[in-house]
Design an enzyme around this catalytic site. Structure first.
Site, PDB file in Angstrom:
ATOM      1  N   HIS A  55      -3.926  -6.005   1.495  1.00 31.04           N
ATOM      2  CA  HIS A  55      -3.962  -6.000   2.782  1.00 31.04           C
ATOM      3  C   HIS A  55      -4.395  -7.387   3.358  1.00 31.04           C
ATOM      4  O   HIS A  55      -5.116  -8.105   2.328  1.00 31.04           O
ATOM      5  CB  HIS A  55      -4.515  -4.952   3.701  1.00 31.04           C
ATOM      6  CG  HIS A  55      -4.241  -3.677   3.451  1.00 31.04           C
ATOM      7  ND1 HIS A  55      -3.096  -3.124   3.723  1.00 31.04           N
ATOM      8  CD2 HIS A  55      -4.920  -2.595   2.783  1.00 31.04           C
ATOM      9  CE1 HIS A  55      -3.006  -1.845   3.400  1.00 31.04           C
ATOM     10  NE2 HIS A  55      -4.002  -1.485   2.770  1.00 31.04           N
TER      11      HIS A  55
ATOM     12  N   CYS B 149       0.756  -1.102  -0.095  1.00 28.65           N
ATOM     13  CA  CYS B 149      -0.020   0.065   0.038  1.00 28.65           C
ATOM     14  C   CYS B 149       0.819   1.155   0.073  1.00 28.65           C
ATOM     15  O   CYS B 149       1.563   1.385  -0.984  1.00 28.65           O
ATOM     16  CB  CYS B 149      -0.936   0.142   1.077  1.00 28.65           C
ATOM     17  SG  CYS B 149      -2.377   1.166   1.071  1.00 28.65           S
TER      18      CYS B 149
ATOM     19  N   ARG C  86     -12.641   5.835  -2.761  1.00 29.55           N
ATOM     20  CA  ARG C  86     -11.551   4.775  -2.615  1.00 29.55           C
ATOM     21  C   ARG C  86     -11.864   3.554  -3.226  1.00 29.55           C
ATOM     22  O   ARG C  86     -12.977   2.923  -3.524  1.00 29.55           O
ATOM     23  CB  ARG C  86     -11.234   4.832  -1.137  1.00 29.55           C
ATOM     24  CG  ARG C  86     -10.872   6.272  -0.404  1.00 29.55           C
ATOM     25  CD  ARG C  86     -10.740   5.705   1.112  1.00 29.55           C
ATOM     26  NE  ARG C  86      -9.549   5.207   1.533  1.00 29.55           N
ATOM     27  CZ  ARG C  86      -8.346   5.646   1.424  1.00 29.55           C
ATOM     28  NH1 ARG C  86      -8.074   6.892   1.291  1.00 29.55           N
ATOM     29  NH2 ARG C  86      -7.323   4.785   1.815  1.00 29.55           N
TER      30      ARG C  86
END
Ligand code: ZN
Lengths: 250, 443
Positions: free
Chosen positions: A196, A95, A132
């Site tokens: 993640h 990320c 997002r």
């Protein structure tokens, strides 16, 4: 006894999404195989680490507003990190860290945070702050000689452009950009991704790829890793793949 | 439409709903707000409003304040969990007010969602605000903790009322600096309890001094990042305490606050902190200390909140855990309990839980002591099992069972003490399963 040395960058700042779990998984899988694991931590204010003395360098995801403080600190080691990449030290970047290794990150207000520019890609924040890429994601990767599906969770506003060697092909979720077909960045000794979950928890094949790549480089021989009991991981993957991907596509 | 007319209409609507046997939820508030966005400011309030906000512990603390005031004979209006945003509070006001919009009470006690404090209290006069803690929640994992604090700081810059703050949370103490003109800032603090540690053992926030950015030093950590801290470089963390807890004996369920003994129904350090907030309120409003002692000694937590049950004769503690800190509170109890025990962790990833379950990697699963068996369930049972396995527990004591009913039956195959942790949407179904099991076998 074999030994793998890991450098964990900015553990107190890049720690938003349980990414440290990746190191827990690596440690678990190496110790089960009698490989000693040493994890050193570096953060702002600590003495300069000897990047070349490590087999694996890891950094995770953090809050957007901390990115610029961190970038400034990281840039002072630009040369050392470039050399480590050249010498094929393994880099696992999640990320925010993935973005920092590119050319730059352009914020919502147009502000530019320069990256290490080790790789050619760059990231621009989505113009709509509320939009997002968030959700479960499944990608297909070719790693080693194998093809496998990688399951994770993405949560990023940044849209990464200019990738020629992606980590995987998106089967479910967004990827490097909204509704992208590609996810992450890959070289045989670099995995940079938005996943993640943490990434390695549900993807033991990727974890073992990282481990064997580090061992092969360090001990200059190809080694077969002892097979571990991955029943829970296999059941988990089966359950989630059925949930996320229609049967005909599997 | 005039606000008084809207209130009257909503009262009539509420009356009709009642006749139909319906609760109505937040509907009344939602409609009223649509008709008049500022309607919350038109209620006639002639008593102090006391509000609690935090990541964890709002409901418990608000209920405890209300029960303490009621014990002292006060008439209290109080909202319930889930009604802690603007329309929820508005609905509660509409249901309890007179036809003319008057709220008749000695005190109004509100738990308010962190992000709604500035909105709600731009419309209602606030007498006392209590801030307990800021932890990372599973739903807002993108630096939201920081932006929430900034929002509250902005609100507090012009706030003149009482401010009761947890002195042992560095992110909360920050708020005491928001308005230097306001001298009515009161801190509560707890001395180290027997399981406090020198090093942090659970993921926490706020490692740096908000005034000078130096890394904070801790004398001890009670749980997560809650503990006695100070900045080595400036005065941060050296405030005077208004209420201090000492002699905390969790096994005996007692502690001393400002020299006065208190007893409670729970063995959790987290409950002690929430009660210190209650005692601070009591001191500020001059409530008879005997009423406070009585109220706290009998205060029962809500269902599923560190709740103690006996199922088939087996002692069971069930707790809601929406975030790592909530989970750690339960695991702390488990760790501090020397008896053999078994754990059931139920993890769902439905909308209300948040789809991202990676927060489970921030839970501290180390050294669970005499834990003999671990069962995981819920839609993410396998994720949970993998997480626990990675902490080094033998695979043969971990069992993942997607089906909750089966998981509960497996759990009660032995008569070892049970600890159950469930996240948001998992809590009620889990409670129901174990209570059904108790009934089945009771026959
Ligand atoms: Zn300072």
């Amino acid at each position: 006894m074999k030994e793998i040395r890991i450098l964990y960058l900015y553990p107190d700042m890049l720690e938003l999404y349980g990414d440290y779990g990746n190191l827990q998984v690596l440690k678990y899988r190496m110790e089960k195989r009698d490989i000693q694991v040493i994890i050193d931590r570096y953060s702002i204010g600590d003495p300069k680490p000897d990047f070349l003395s490590y087999d694996l360098i890891f950094a995770g995801g953090g809050a957007d507003n901390e990115q610029s403080i961190l970038a400034k600190d990281l840039l002072q080691y630009e040369e050392e990190i470039k050399e480590a990449v050249r010498q094929k030290v393994f880099f696992l970047l999640i990320c925010g860290a993935y973005q920092l290794f590119g050319k730059y990150y352009k914020g919502v207000e147009g502000n530019i945070i320069p990256g290490l520019a080790i790789f050619d890609y760059y990231t621009e924040a989505s113009t709509d702050r509320t939009k997002r890429c968030i959700g479960n994601i499944v990608i297909e990767v070719n790693i080693g000689e194998k093809q496998t599906k990688v399951i994770g969770f993405e949560n990023h506003g940044g849209q990464t452009h200019g990738i020629t060697t992606p980590f995987g092909k998106v089967l479910f979720g967004n990827g490097n950009q909204f509704k992208d077909t590609q996810e992450g960045f890959f070289l045989p000794h670099v995995i940079a991704t938005y996943l993640h979950g943490p990434l390695l928890a549900k993807n033991p094949e990727i974890a073992d790829y990282v481990i064997s790549t580090c061992l092969t480089r360090k001990y200059e021989e190809k080694m077969d890793l002892l097979k571990l009991d991955d029943e829970l991981e296999e059941k988990c993957r089966k359950q989630l793949l059925v949930r996320f991907i229609p049967v005909e596509k599997q | 439409m005039r606000d008084t007319l809207i209130i009257l209409l909503m009262k009539i609507a509420n009356f009709i709903l009642k006749i139909l046997g319906k609760q109505g939820g937040n509907v009344l508030g939602k409609i009223a707000k649509k008709l008049s966005p500022n309607i919350l400011s038109t209620f006639n309030i002639n008593c102090p409003v006391i509000a609690v906000t935090a990541t964890n512990g709002k409901t418990m603390t608000n209920n405890a304040i209300a029960s303490m005031l009621r014990q002292a004979g006060k008439h209290v209006i109080c909202n319930t969990e889930g009604n802690n945003m603007e329309t929820g509070i508005l609905s509660m006001f509409l249901k309890t007010c007179s036809l003319t919009g008057k709220l008749k009470a000695d005190y109004i006690c509100l738990e308010v969602d962190e992000s709604y404090v500035p909105i709600v209290f731009s419309k209602i006069h606030l007498d006392t605000l209590i801030v307990l803690d800021f932890f990372r929640d599973q739903l807002d994992r993108n630096g939201e903790v920081e932006s929430l604090i900034l929002k509250l700081e902005e609100f507090l810059k012009t706030y003149q009322g009482n401010l009761i703050l947890n002195q042992d949370d560095p992110n909360v103490v920050r708020l005491g600096y928001a308005n230097p003109q306001n001298s009515k800032v009161y801190y509560f603090h707890a001395e180290a309890y027997c399981h406090a540690t020198k090093e942090i053992t659970e993921a926490g926030e706020g490692k740096f001094c908000p005034l000078c950015k130096t890394r904070l030093m801790y004398d001890y950590y009670q749980y997560s990042h809650i503990g006695k801290f100070h900045c080595p470089n400036c005065e941060y963390g050296k405030q005077e305490s208004y209420v201090t807890a000492s002699n905390i004996d969790l096994e005996g369920k007692e502690f001393i606050a400002n020299g006065i003994p208190f007893t409670m129904q729970s063995e959790s350090i987290y409950v002690v902190y929430n009660f210190l907030a209650v005692i601070s309120v009591a001191n500020l409003y001059h409530i008879d200390i005997e009423d406070v002692q009585k109220a706290l000694s009998t205060f029962e937590l809500n269902k599923g909140r560190l709740e103690k049950l006996t199922i088939q004769g087996v002692p069971t503690i069930i707790n809601l855990a929406k975030n790592p800190t909530g989970s750690n509170v339960s695991l702390r109890l488990l760790r501090e309990d020397p008896e053999p025990k078994e754990l059931l962790f139920v993890l769902n990833d439905k909308i209300a839980d948040g789809f991202d379950v990676s927060w489970i990697w921030d839970i501290n699963f180390n050294e669970l002591g005499q834990v003999q068996r671990i069962i995981t369930s819920g839609t993410r049972a396998y994720d949970m099992a993998i997480r626990i396995k990675t902490s080094g527990y033998p695979i043969n004591i971990i069992e993942a069972e997607l089906d909750l009913n089966k998981a509960v039956h497996k759990l009660y195959q032995t008569n070892v003490k049970k600890y159950i942790i469930a996240n948001y949407t998992a809590l009620e179904p889990t409670r129901k399963e174990i209570l059904t099991l108790e009934k089945e076998l009771g026959k």
